[in-house]
Design a protein around this motif. Sequence first.
Motif, PDB file in Angstrom:
ATOM      1  N   PRO A   3      28.614  13.611  54.684  1.00 58.22           N
ATOM      2  CA  PRO A   3      28.999  13.900  56.141  1.00 58.22           C
ATOM      3  C   PRO A   3      28.348  15.218  56.576  1.00 58.22           C
ATOM      4  N   LEU A   4      27.504  15.437  57.854  1.00 65.08           N
ATOM      5  CA  LEU A   4      27.014  16.777  58.353  1.00 65.08           C
ATOM      6  C   LEU A   4      27.276  17.091  59.616  1.00 65.08           C
ATOM      7  N   ASP A  39      22.067   5.790  53.864  1.00 70.44           N
ATOM      8  CA  ASP A  39      21.172   5.935  52.887  1.00 70.44           C
ATOM      9  C   ASP A  39      20.533   7.271  53.174  1.00 70.44           C
ATOM     10  N   PHE A  40      20.105   7.388  54.662  1.00 74.61           N
ATOM     11  CA  PHE A  40      19.459   8.615  55.074  1.00 74.61           C
ATOM     12  C   PHE A  40      19.826   8.670  56.572  1.00 74.61           C
ATOM     13  N   PHE A  41      19.650   9.757  57.181  1.00 74.96           N
ATOM     14  CA  PHE A  41      19.892   9.818  58.764  1.00 74.96           C
ATOM     15  C   PHE A  41      18.611  10.048  59.401  1.00 74.96           C
ATOM     16  N   ALA A  42      18.424   9.330  60.292  1.00 76.10           N
ATOM     17  CA  ALA A  42      17.177   9.311  61.254  1.00 76.10           C
ATOM     18  C   ALA A  42      17.584   9.002  62.476  1.00 76.10           C
ATOM     19  N   TRP A  43      16.823   9.342  63.535  1.00 76.60           N
ATOM     20  CA  TRP A  43      16.920   9.257  64.844  1.00 76.60           C
ATOM     21  C   TRP A  43      16.065   9.816  65.671  1.00 76.60           C
ATOM     22  N   ARG A  51       9.305  12.749  69.592  1.00 81.73           N
ATOM     23  CA  ARG A  51       9.826  13.484  68.584  1.00 81.73           C
ATOM     24  C   ARG A  51      11.130  12.642  67.918  1.00 81.73           C
ATOM     25  N   ALA A  52      11.399  12.517  66.529  1.00 83.31           N
ATOM     26  CA  ALA A  52      12.392  11.874  65.760  1.00 83.31           C
ATOM     27  C   ALA A  52      12.767  13.155  64.535  1.00 83.31           C
ATOM     28  N   TYR A  53      13.587  12.892  63.890  1.00 85.10           N
ATOM     29  CA  TYR A  53      14.312  13.691  62.799  1.00 85.10           C
ATOM     30  C   TYR A  53      14.630  12.634  61.585  1.00 85.10           C
ATOM     31  N   LEU A  54      14.309  13.121  60.512  1.00 82.23           N
ATOM     32  CA  LEU A  54      14.871  12.267  59.298  1.00 82.23           C
ATOM     33  C   LEU A  54      15.389  13.258  58.291  1.00 82.23           C
ATOM     34  N   ILE A  55      16.654  12.694  57.734  1.00 82.77           N
ATOM     35  CA  ILE A  55      17.343  13.700  56.853  1.00 82.77           C
ATOM     36  C   ILE A  55      17.846  12.818  55.728  1.00 82.77           C
ATOM     37  N   ALA A  56      17.113  13.185  54.394  1.00 87.17           N
ATOM     38  CA  ALA A  56      17.397  12.583  53.065  1.00 87.17           C
ATOM     39  C   ALA A  56      18.007  13.574  51.936  1.00 87.17           C
ATOM     40  N   THR A  63      17.853  17.013  53.052  1.00 85.58           N
ATOM     41  CA  THR A  63      16.643  17.712  53.518  1.00 85.58           C
ATOM     42  C   THR A  63      16.154  17.176  54.612  1.00 85.58           C
ATOM     43  N   GLY A  64      15.797  17.708  55.603  1.00 86.59           N
ATOM     44  CA  GLY A  64      15.365  17.194  56.949  1.00 86.59           C
ATOM     45  C   GLY A  64      13.987  17.399  57.437  1.00 86.59           C
ATOM     46  N   VAL A  65      13.264  16.604  58.114  1.00 85.27           N
ATOM     47  CA  VAL A  65      12.185  16.856  58.591  1.00 85.27           C
ATOM     48  C   VAL A  65      11.825  16.356  59.912  1.00 85.27           C
ATOM     49  N   VAL A  66      11.057  17.436  60.730  1.00 83.28           N
ATOM     50  CA  VAL A  66      10.857  16.824  62.152  1.00 83.28           C
ATOM     51  C   VAL A  66       9.588  15.894  62.241  1.00 83.28           C
ATOM     52  N   LEU A  67       9.575  14.834  62.856  1.00 85.42           N
ATOM     53  CA  LEU A  67       8.569  13.635  62.893  1.00 85.42           C
ATOM     54  C   LEU A  67       8.095  13.575  64.262  1.00 85.42           C
ATOM     55  N   ARG A  68       6.702  13.271  64.266  1.00 84.31           N
ATOM     56  CA  ARG A  68       6.207  13.034  65.746  1.00 84.31           C
ATOM     57  C   ARG A  68       5.570  11.787  65.598  1.00 84.31           C
TER      58      ARG A  68
END
Length: 164
Positions: A3-4, A39-43, A51-56, A63-68
């Motif tokens: 949990p985060l 398994d990972f958190f993405a939205w 814009r989107a976000y993915l945390i694995a 570790t999260g990354v900002v996506l376009r």
Amino acid sequence: MRPLTEDDIRATFVNAGPEELRLVALPIDFIFVDWDHLDFFAWRDPRTRGRAYLIAEVEGEPTGVVLRAAEGSSHARSAMCNLCHTMQPADQVALFTARKAGVAGTHGDSVGTYICRDLSCHENVRLAAPLAPSELRGSVDLKIDGTRRRTEAFVERVLEGAAA
């Protein structure tokens, strides 16, 4: 996935500056996230189109990354998500890019991959029936494992060279 909190999430992003972190909008249903089954958190960002976000979890750390998301549509009939390997109608898969972490990112380097437009990969691999006639039904556990590994590998590509 462990949990985060909102603060934890903001601290995970490796390719975002302070101004971008300030703009991160959590999903509307964030308080209902069932972390044990992710398994990972993405939205997708509910306030900023594209814009989107993915945390694995990479090496045990979130570790999260900002996506376009790329704008436009494909003329293809179907496309495959590179994370969950699910065949989808082409308009349900989008090219997502992430600026690389560190100096490479400040110089404009980025990486990209095709992902389910709604970032529902963790749900798609758990469906009981194939999503397309040409899709073979493999072991759900293998699909889940593969999706997790490919997601972690994508995040690691964003991190490449960041420590140098």
